[in-house]
Design an enzyme around this catalytic site. Structure first.
Site, PDB file in Angstrom:
ATOM      1  N   SER A   1     -26.295  -1.364  12.718  1.00 35.64           N
ATOM      2  CA  SER A   1     -27.293  -2.405  12.939  1.00 35.64           C
ATOM      3  C   SER A   1     -28.186  -2.541  11.722  1.00 35.64           C
ATOM      4  O   SER A   1     -28.556  -1.555  11.093  1.00 35.64           O
ATOM      5  CB  SER A   1     -28.161  -2.084  14.157  1.00 35.64           C
TER       6      SER A   1
ATOM      7  N   GLU B   1     -32.050  -5.889  22.681  1.00 35.10           N
ATOM      8  CA  GLU B   1     -32.521  -6.880  21.704  1.00 35.10           C
ATOM      9  C   GLU B   1     -32.643  -8.273  22.358  1.00 35.10           C
ATOM     10  O   GLU B   1     -33.626  -8.982  22.144  1.00 35.10           O
ATOM     11  CB  GLU B   1     -31.531  -6.887  20.539  1.00 35.10           C
ATOM     12  N   TYR B   2     -31.666  -8.644  23.173  1.00 32.41           N
ATOM     13  CA  TYR B   2     -31.735  -9.927  23.891  1.00 32.41           C
ATOM     14  C   TYR B   2     -33.015  -9.981  24.727  1.00 32.41           C
ATOM     15  O   TYR B   2     -33.710 -10.992  24.756  1.00 32.41           O
ATOM     16  CB  TYR B   2     -30.550 -10.078  24.858  1.00 32.41           C
TER      17      TYR B   2
ATOM     18  N   MET C   1     -21.136  -8.095   5.192  1.00 33.43           N
ATOM     19  CA  MET C   1     -21.513  -6.730   5.578  1.00 33.43           C
ATOM     20  C   MET C   1     -20.767  -5.692   4.737  1.00 33.43           C
ATOM     21  O   MET C   1     -21.359  -4.736   4.256  1.00 33.43           O
ATOM     22  CB  MET C   1     -21.211  -6.482   7.065  1.00 33.43           C
TER      23      MET C   1
ATOM     24  N   ARG D   1     -30.254 -18.252  27.597  1.00 33.44           N
ATOM     25  CA  ARG D   1     -29.467 -18.845  26.509  1.00 33.44           C
ATOM     26  C   ARG D   1     -28.435 -19.820  27.061  1.00 33.44           C
ATOM     27  O   ARG D   1     -28.238 -20.905  26.535  1.00 33.44           O
ATOM     28  CB  ARG D   1     -28.763 -17.759  25.688  1.00 33.44           C
TER      29      ARG D   1
ATOM     30  N   GLY E   1     -12.415  -4.701   4.196  1.00 30.26           N
ATOM     31  CA  GLY E   1     -13.093  -5.873   4.777  1.00 30.26           C
ATOM     32  C   GLY E   1     -14.338  -6.202   3.989  1.00 30.26           C
ATOM     33  O   GLY E   1     -15.370  -5.562   4.149  1.00 30.26           O
TER      34      GLY E   1
ATOM     35  N   LYS F   1     -24.373   0.876  20.685  1.00 26.72           N
ATOM     36  CA  LYS F   1     -24.683  -0.353  19.937  1.00 26.72           C
ATOM     37  C   LYS F   1     -24.749  -1.555  20.880  1.00 26.72           C
ATOM     38  O   LYS F   1     -25.603  -2.436  20.740  1.00 26.72           O
ATOM     39  CB  LYS F   1     -23.629  -0.582  18.850  1.00 26.72           C
TER      40      LYS F   1
ATOM     41  N   HIS G   1     -27.996  -1.428  22.612  1.00 26.30           N
ATOM     42  CA  HIS G   1     -29.003  -1.833  21.625  1.00 26.30           C
ATOM     43  C   HIS G   1     -29.091  -3.361  21.583  1.00 26.30           C
ATOM     44  O   HIS G   1     -30.175  -3.943  21.624  1.00 26.30           O
ATOM     45  CB  HIS G   1     -28.635  -1.268  20.253  1.00 26.30           C
ATOM     46  N   ASN G   2     -27.957  -4.005  21.510  1.00 22.23           N
ATOM     47  CA  ASN G   2     -27.955  -5.464  21.415  1.00 22.23           C
ATOM     48  C   ASN G   2     -28.465  -6.114  22.700  1.00 22.23           C
ATOM     49  O   ASN G   2     -29.169  -7.115  22.657  1.00 22.23           O
ATOM     50  CB  ASN G   2     -26.556  -5.978  21.090  1.00 22.23           C
TER      51      ASN G   2
ATOM     52  N   ASN H   1      -9.417  -5.690   0.331  1.00 25.19           N
ATOM     53  CA  ASN H   1      -9.449  -6.836   1.236  1.00 25.19           C
ATOM     54  C   ASN H   1      -8.133  -7.575   1.080  1.00 25.19           C
ATOM     55  O   ASN H   1      -7.596  -7.678  -0.026  1.00 25.19           O
ATOM     56  CB  ASN H   1     -10.612  -7.761   0.859  1.00 25.19           C
ATOM     57  N   ARG H   2      -7.639  -8.048   2.196  1.00 26.65           N
ATOM     58  CA  ARG H   2      -6.358  -8.755   2.196  1.00 26.65           C
ATOM     59  C   ARG H   2      -6.343  -9.838   1.111  1.00 26.65           C
ATOM     60  O   ARG H   2      -5.397  -9.983   0.360  1.00 26.65           O
ATOM     61  CB  ARG H   2      -6.113  -9.346   3.580  1.00 26.65           C
TER      62      ARG H   2
HETATM   63  C1  LIG Z   1     -22.903 -18.571  27.701  1.00 27.93           C
HETATM   64  O1  LIG Z   1     -22.973 -17.253  27.240  1.00 27.93           O
HETATM   65  C2  LIG Z   1     -21.747 -16.683  26.894  1.00 27.93           C
HETATM   66  C3  LIG Z   1     -21.962 -15.231  26.604  1.00 27.93           C
HETATM   67  O2  LIG Z   1     -22.964 -15.009  25.662  1.00 27.93           O
HETATM   68  C4  LIG Z   1     -21.140 -17.447  25.740  1.00 27.93           C
HETATM   69  O3  LIG Z   1     -19.909 -16.879  25.375  1.00 27.93           O
HETATM   70  C5  LIG Z   1     -20.966 -18.865  26.154  1.00 27.93           C
HETATM   71  O4  LIG Z   1     -20.510 -19.629  25.062  1.00 27.93           O
HETATM   72  C6  LIG Z   1     -22.255 -19.470  26.666  1.00 27.93           C
HETATM   73  N1  LIG Z   1     -21.974 -20.763  27.277  1.00 27.93           N
HETATM   74  C7  LIG Z   1     -22.570 -21.859  26.907  1.00 27.93           C
HETATM   75  C8  LIG Z   1     -22.181 -23.099  27.661  1.00 27.93           C
HETATM   76  O5  LIG Z   1     -23.410 -21.879  26.011  1.00 27.93           O
HETATM   77  C1  LIG Z   2     -10.830 -10.251   3.583  1.00 28.86           C
HETATM   78  O1  LIG Z   2     -11.480 -11.427   3.194  1.00 28.86           O
HETATM   79  C2  LIG Z   2     -11.271 -12.575   3.973  1.00 28.86           C
HETATM   80  C3  LIG Z   2     -12.033 -13.724   3.374  1.00 28.86           C
HETATM   81  O2  LIG Z   2     -13.388 -13.433   3.236  1.00 28.86           O
HETATM   82  C4  LIG Z   2     -11.623 -12.286   5.410  1.00 28.86           C
HETATM   83  O3  LIG Z   2     -11.376 -13.404   6.226  1.00 28.86           O
HETATM   84  C5  LIG Z   2     -10.857 -11.074   5.889  1.00 28.86           C
HETATM   85  O4  LIG Z   2     -11.167 -10.816   7.240  1.00 28.86           O
HETATM   86  C6  LIG Z   2     -11.184  -9.908   5.018  1.00 28.86           C
HETATM   87  N1  LIG Z   2     -10.690  -8.635   5.537  1.00 28.86           N
HETATM   88  C7  LIG Z   2      -9.494  -8.096   5.395  1.00 28.86           C
HETATM   89  C8  LIG Z   2      -9.256  -6.784   6.066  1.00 28.86           C
HETATM   90  O5  LIG Z   2      -8.621  -8.563   4.763  1.00 28.86           O
END
Ligand SMILES: *[C@@H]1O[C@H](CO)[C@@H](O)[C@H](O)[C@H]1NC(C)=O
Ligand SMILES: *[C@@H]1O[C@H](CO)[C@@H](O)[C@H](O)[C@H]1NC(C)=O
Ligand SMILES: *[C@@H]1O[C@H](CO)[C@@H](O)[C@H](O)[C@H]1NC(C)=O
Ligand SMILES: *[C@@H]1O[C@H](CO)[C@@H](O)[C@H](O)[C@H]1NC(C)=O
Ligand SMILES: *[C@@H]1O[C@H](CO)[C@@H](O)[C@H](O)[C@H]1NC(C)=O
Length: 479
Positions: A131, A192-193, A15, A290, A11, A185, A188-189, A34-35
């Site tokens: 992270s 963070e919010y 990241m 949000r 992948g 994790k 953690h997030n 990667n694919r």
């Molecule tokens: C509200 O929050 C959720 C969860 O984070 C998100 O998936 C959704 O898109 C949000 N809805 C709107 C209307 O922004």
């Molecule tokens: C490989 O690269 C593409 C294009 O960036 C991406 O969409 C895909 O998820 C990547 N990962 C794998 C496992 O192929």
């Protein structure tokens, strides 16, 4: 002909690319796949420009053949079905003792299914929170690996070298068994919010009550960053407030639409908190904020119905805030923010503690706070004190029961009350502050209003109630 790579990575989005360069630059032989093969070629080329050697493979089979045993492969792909697909493919080539590490932001229950699947082939599994964003991936992030301890020991050296360091201490530790890495994790997030929302509310309050301009606001956050609140999020906040817009003469912050998106880990934290009945109202307020923000048309319409003006004192525009008062409010706000931060972390860590007990993960919350000290978005000097609190008492039930935190809350609580009063008077919504105070008041109260709820339940539904003075369940014929 085989290159005998130390580790593989699948992948190669941003990241993945950055982490593979990080691994290579720490002296490990890394093979990537990667694919889309062009991605692999790109990665090898980009690395070359930095004098790093990365081995690119056209197929998973080839990658697999070129890995040292036990084979180790990190997946950095979009969480969900793509991960399952890749794992199924890997399992065609992996043997007993080989190791799969999923570094995605995965829902922990999905990882639990994969752990079972891999167990059938005696393949070891690690679900690992990562992270630090792109820069962290490249130059050091915080790793939260959970799952097979044997597998952790096999990749410990690589993770320690590639992690962020605070002093000499690497921001990685074995989290616990099963899917605990994903769970930590996720929390953690969620935290963070909460942090982000509390900071945003502080900004808004100073802007609309103290009428500070962006330059002044930036100076305040910069000053705060030199004290107890020293953290990455406070740092980026003062930098954001300094930034000029490239397209107009304005400051950039004033040109940004006030609608915030979310990718889902905050929502997961809420779902978990509701599912397990361990409330995290500060994080909930942040998530709600949000979502409320997204109703821009509705907000515009209703504001004209109710003539809502943020910062205005209803029926009284005579409140004057001179410099002395402003300085006091600023100081109260600093105290209030710190107080809420302690309360918010208390909620998140309490959820973590309860789940750890239930799942027998045996999480070391002090160690978890320690590895959040570097690399992570929530990195902050404050986390050292959490680590110390759990060092003093690893069974600490609520973080703010630690004596030092308790004393701080006692000292800063008057400031928090004052800030909530001021915000209310001036029509500035600060839901995360308010939710934090309400939580604190409730969890530290011997008596709550819930006797009335229970009476109502008994009145209309014969749900029965317990008495303060006698054992047993009681039901009353109310009318
Ligand atoms: C509200 O929050 C959720 C969860 O984070 C998100 O998936 C959704 O898109 C949000 N809805 C709107 C209307 O922004
Ligand atoms: C490989 O690269 C593409 C294009 O960036 C991406 O969409 C895909 O998820 C990547 N990962 C794998 C496992 O192929
Ligand atoms: C890579 O190595 C070459 C030759 O030793 C050197 O000139 C160049 O500056 C190096 N590039 C980087 C990014 O380190
Ligand atoms: C207006 O605000 C001032 C200063 O806070 C206060 O003394 C006064 O009573 C307020 N007047 C009204 C009508 O609320
Ligand atoms: C600011 O206002 C307060 C309250 O009205 C007053 O006591 C104080 O003297 C004022 N300070 C300055 C510097 O004007």
């Amino acid at each position: 002909m085989s290159e005998e790579c130390d580790i593989g990575l699948i992948g190669l989005a941003v990241m993945g690319q950055n982490l593979s360069m990080n691994i290579a630059s720490n002296g490990f032989k890394i093979g990537v796949f990667n694919r889309t093969y062009s991605k692999t070629v790109d990665t090898v080329e980009i690395a070359k420009k930095e004098n790093l050697t990365i081995y690119g493979y056209k197929t998973l089979e080839e990658l697999s053949k070129n890995l040292k045993k036990p084979r180790k492969v990190i997946l950095l792909i979009k969480a969900g079905p793509a991960v399952d697909e890749n794992i199924n493919n890997i399992l065609k080539y992996f043997e007993k003792g080989d190791i799969i590490i999923d570094g995605g932001n995965e829902w922990y229950l999905s990882s639990e299914k994969r752990i079972e699947l891999c167990k059938e082939k005696n393949v070891e599994y690690i679900a690992m929170g990562v992270s630090g964003g792109e820069l962290g991936a490249r130059y050091g992030c915080s790793f939260m690996p959970g799952g097979s301890k044997y597998a952790y020991d096999c990749i410990k050296d690589i993770l320690e070298k590639c992690s962020a360091k605070v002093g000499t201490s690497p921001c990685v530790t074995y989290i616990g068994s099963g899917s605990s890495g994903n769970y930590v994790k996720m929390i953690h997030n969620g935290i963070e919010y909460g942090d982000m929302q509390l900071i945003a509310e502080s900004y808004f309050l100073m802007k609309h009550v103290l009428k500070y301009n962006n330059k002044k606001l930036s100076e305040v956050f910069k000053k705060w960053n030199e004290g107890i609140l020293n953290s990455y999020l406070i740092e980026i906040t003062y930098k954001i407030l300094e930034k000029k817009d490239g397209l107009t003469e304005n400051d950039l912050i004033d040109m940004i639409v006030d609608i915030a998106g979310a990718k889902g880990t905050g929502k997961w934290t809420m779902l978990e908190s509701v599912e397990r009945g361990i409330p995290c109202p500060t994080i909930c307020a942040a998530l709600d904020a949000r979502n409320i923000s997204s109703f821009m048309d509705l907000r515009t319409k209703t504001s004209s119905v109710f003539k809502t003006v943020i910062g205005a004192v209803p029926d009284n525009n005579t409140v004057t805030i001179n410099d002395t008062i402003a300085k006091d409010i600023e100081n109260d706000l600093l105290n209030a923010l710190y107080c809420c931060k302690i309360i918010s972390y208390t909620q998140g860590l309490f959820l973590l503690k309860k789940v750890s007990e239930e799942k027998k993960w045996n999480l070391n919350l002090g160690e978890i706070a320690r590895i959040w000290r570097g690399g992570c978005i929530i990195r902050a000097v404050f986390l050292d004190r959490i680590t110390n609190a759990y060092k003093n008492n690893k069974d600490l039930e609520l973080l703010f029961l630690n004596e030092e935190f308790a004393n701080e809350i006692k000292n800063k609580l008057p400031s928090l009350r004052k800030i909530i009063n001021i915000a209310t008077t001036h029509s500035v919504p600060i839901p995360a502050f308010s939710a934090s105070l309400a939580y604190f008041q409730m969890i530290t109260s011997k008596r709550l209003c819930l006797n009335m709820i229970q009476a109502q339940r008994d009145f209309f539904g014969s749900h029965t109630y317990k008495r303060l003075d006698k054992e047993g369940d009681y039901h009353t014929i109310w009318e």
